[in-house]
Design a protein around this motif. Structure first.
Motif, PDB file in Angstrom:
ATOM      1  N   TRP A 172       0.827  -1.204   0.000  1.00 15.17           N
ATOM      2  CA  TRP A 172       0.000   0.000   0.000  1.00 15.17           C
ATOM      3  C   TRP A 172       0.865   1.259   0.000  1.00 15.17           C
ATOM      4  CZ3 TRP A 172      -5.337  -0.408  -0.179  1.00 15.17           C
ATOM      5  CH2 TRP A 172      -5.887  -1.654   0.132  1.00 15.17           C
ATOM      6  N   LYS A 224       2.505   2.101  -3.400  1.00  7.77           N
ATOM      7  CA  LYS A 224       1.555   2.618  -4.383  1.00  7.77           C
ATOM      8  C   LYS A 224       1.192   4.073  -4.077  1.00  7.77           C
ATOM      9  CE  LYS A 224       1.228  -0.984  -6.982  1.00  7.77           C
ATOM     10  NZ  LYS A 224       1.907  -0.952  -8.312  1.00  7.77           N
ATOM     11  N   ALA A 236      -9.319  -5.852  -1.391  1.00  9.85           N
ATOM     12  CA  ALA A 236      -9.326  -4.396  -1.262  1.00  9.85           C
ATOM     13  C   ALA A 236      -8.173  -3.775  -2.046  1.00  9.85           C
ATOM     14  CB  ALA A 236      -9.240  -4.003   0.209  1.00  9.85           C
ATOM     15  N   PHE A 237      -6.998  -4.367  -1.943  1.00 10.91           N
ATOM     16  CA  PHE A 237      -5.828  -3.844  -2.648  1.00 10.91           C
ATOM     17  C   PHE A 237      -5.991  -3.982  -4.155  1.00 10.91           C
ATOM     18  CE2 PHE A 237      -1.606  -4.200  -4.517  1.00 10.91           C
ATOM     19  CZ  PHE A 237      -0.945  -3.108  -3.966  1.00 10.91           C
ATOM     20  N   GLN A 238      -6.350  -5.177  -4.609  1.00  8.65           N
ATOM     21  CA  GLN A 238      -6.445  -5.428  -6.045  1.00  8.65           C
ATOM     22  C   GLN A 238      -7.573  -4.638  -6.698  1.00  8.65           C
ATOM     23  OE1 GLN A 238      -4.205  -6.943  -7.724  1.00  8.65           O
ATOM     24  NE2 GLN A 238      -3.064  -7.797  -6.013  1.00  8.65           N
ATOM     25  N   ALA A 239      -8.595  -4.300  -5.932  1.00  7.47           N
ATOM     26  CA  ALA A 239      -9.707  -3.517  -6.478  1.00  7.47           C
ATOM     27  C   ALA A 239      -9.388  -2.032  -6.562  1.00  7.47           C
ATOM     28  CB  ALA A 239     -10.951  -3.712  -5.615  1.00  7.47           C
ATOM     29  N   SER A 240      -8.292  -1.621  -5.927  1.00 11.00           N
ATOM     30  CA  SER A 240      -8.025  -0.189  -5.869  1.00 11.00           C
ATOM     31  C   SER A 240      -6.655   0.200  -6.401  1.00 11.00           C
ATOM     32  CB  SER A 240      -8.178   0.317  -4.422  1.00 11.00           C
ATOM     33  OG  SER A 240      -7.323  -0.399  -3.549  1.00 11.00           O
ATOM     34  N   MET A 241      -5.603  -0.237  -5.747  1.00  4.99           N
ATOM     35  CA  MET A 241      -4.285   0.330  -5.987  1.00  4.99           C
ATOM     36  C   MET A 241      -3.659   0.050  -7.361  1.00  4.99           C
ATOM     37  SD  MET A 241      -3.370   2.403  -3.751  1.00  4.99           S
ATOM     38  CE  MET A 241      -3.818   2.974  -2.139  1.00  4.99           C
ATOM     39  N   MET A 256      -5.626   1.883 -10.350  1.00  6.58           N
ATOM     40  CA  MET A 256      -5.573   3.344 -10.296  1.00  6.58           C
ATOM     41  C   MET A 256      -4.153   3.862 -10.516  1.00  6.58           C
ATOM     42  SD  MET A 256      -6.747   5.891  -7.210  1.00  6.58           S
ATOM     43  CE  MET A 256      -5.730   5.002  -5.999  1.00  6.58           C
ATOM     44  N   ILE A 307      -8.679   1.897 -15.940  1.00  3.70           N
ATOM     45  CA  ILE A 307      -8.584   1.666 -14.501  1.00  3.70           C
ATOM     46  C   ILE A 307      -9.580   0.593 -14.062  1.00  3.70           C
ATOM     47  CG2 ILE A 307      -9.022   2.696 -12.235  1.00  3.70           C
ATOM     48  CD1 ILE A 307      -7.888   5.322 -13.358  1.00  3.70           C
ATOM     49  N   LEU A 308     -10.830   0.711 -14.527  1.00  2.00           N
ATOM     50  CA  LEU A 308     -11.843  -0.280 -14.178  1.00  2.00           C
ATOM     51  C   LEU A 308     -11.460  -1.659 -14.708  1.00  2.00           C
ATOM     52  CD1 LEU A 308     -15.152   1.709 -14.875  1.00  2.00           C
ATOM     53  CD2 LEU A 308     -14.157   1.134 -12.646  1.00  2.00           C
ATOM     54  N   SER A 320      -8.600  -3.139 -12.614  1.00  2.00           N
ATOM     55  CA  SER A 320      -9.058  -3.511 -11.278  1.00  2.00           C
ATOM     56  C   SER A 320      -9.972  -4.734 -11.312  1.00  2.00           C
ATOM     57  CB  SER A 320      -9.796  -2.335 -10.636  1.00  2.00           C
ATOM     58  OG  SER A 320      -8.943  -1.211 -10.493  1.00  2.00           O
TER      59      SER A 320
END
Length: 239
Positions: A65, A68, A130-135, A138, A221-222, A225
């Motif tokens: 985290w 990133k 949580a990490f893979q869906a965001s960082m 993006m 990005i989508l 993710s």
């Protein structure tokens, strides 16, 4: 020291990739190629700081985290310092060719599921999702589909982007992205995993097309993710 050596080596390799293909697009100049390579090397360095020393890790957990967030902060500094307009980065919600983007998003999800079934990841934690869906989506899309192409095209000091898909720029950034995933350095020796490089490279070609075809970073990005999450979801099949 290993982090510095790797970052410098990756910057040099990125510049060699740029040199190999710059002649196919006259908009890509030597000065901006140097800037592109230096930026990617610096981005790798700040991303790897928490791995180099725990003193740089301000967020705990099994995923990077902190690295990133450092990358994201570097991106902000570069964008503001060079005067890159949001439109040149694809930082807009306005979309072109929406139907094609939606189809591409669906295909990216299938791509993530297919890779998950092939490589069989371990059962993910809540933090992993949580990490893979965001960082990664993006941060990495901003770097490799936003800033890096803008630097190669010289879109600094408020210069407006042109229409169309700059395929050579897409290819250069895709090769660099693949190498970044496949190359490693440890105990004074480099190693390279072709499979770890190949799939990010392929995804980057598609992601680069999506970025310029839509005129926005939103769908890249989508797609990144969702594909990452889909990859890890496969571990729950039969678990």
């Amino acid at each position: 020291m290993e982090a510095v050596i790797f970052a410098l080596s990756f910057a040099a390799i990125s510049f060699l990739v740029f040199l190999a293909f710059k002649h196919f697009d006259k908009r890509v100049t030597l000065a901006f190629g140097l800037l592109f390579a230096a930026y990617l090397g610096l981005d790798d360095l700040v991303t790897g700081l928490p791995s180099a020393s725990s003193a740089f890790s301000f967020i705990g957990g099994e995923w990077n985290w902190s690295g990133k967030i450092y990358s994201l902060l570097l991106s902000v500094v570069v964008v503001l310092g060079l005067g890159i307009k949001p439109e040149a980065l694809g930082l807009t919600l306005s979309q072109r060719n929406l139907r094609a983007s939606l189809i591409a998003l669906f295909l990216f999800i299938l791509w993530g599921l297919s890779l998950g079934l092939l490589f069989k990841p371990s059962v993910p934690s809540v933090e992993t999702f949580a990490f893979q869906a965001s960082m990664p989506g993006m941060v990495e899309e901003l770097v490799y589909r936003g800033i890096a192409p803008a630097l190669l095209l010289g879109l600094i000091r408020g210069k407006e982007p042109s229409q169309g898909i700059p395929w050579i720029v897409v290819f250069i950034t895709a090769v660099a992205f693949g190498i970044w995933h496949g190359l490693s350095y440890s105990e004074a020796a480099f190693s390279f995993d072709p499979m770890s490089a190949l799939f990010p490279f392929i995804g980057s070609i598609a992601g680069g097309w999506l970025r310029f075809n839509s005129g926005s970073l939103l769908f890249p990005i989508l797609a990144h993710s969702f594909a990452n999450v889909a990859f890890h979801l496969t571990a729950l099949i039969g678990a």
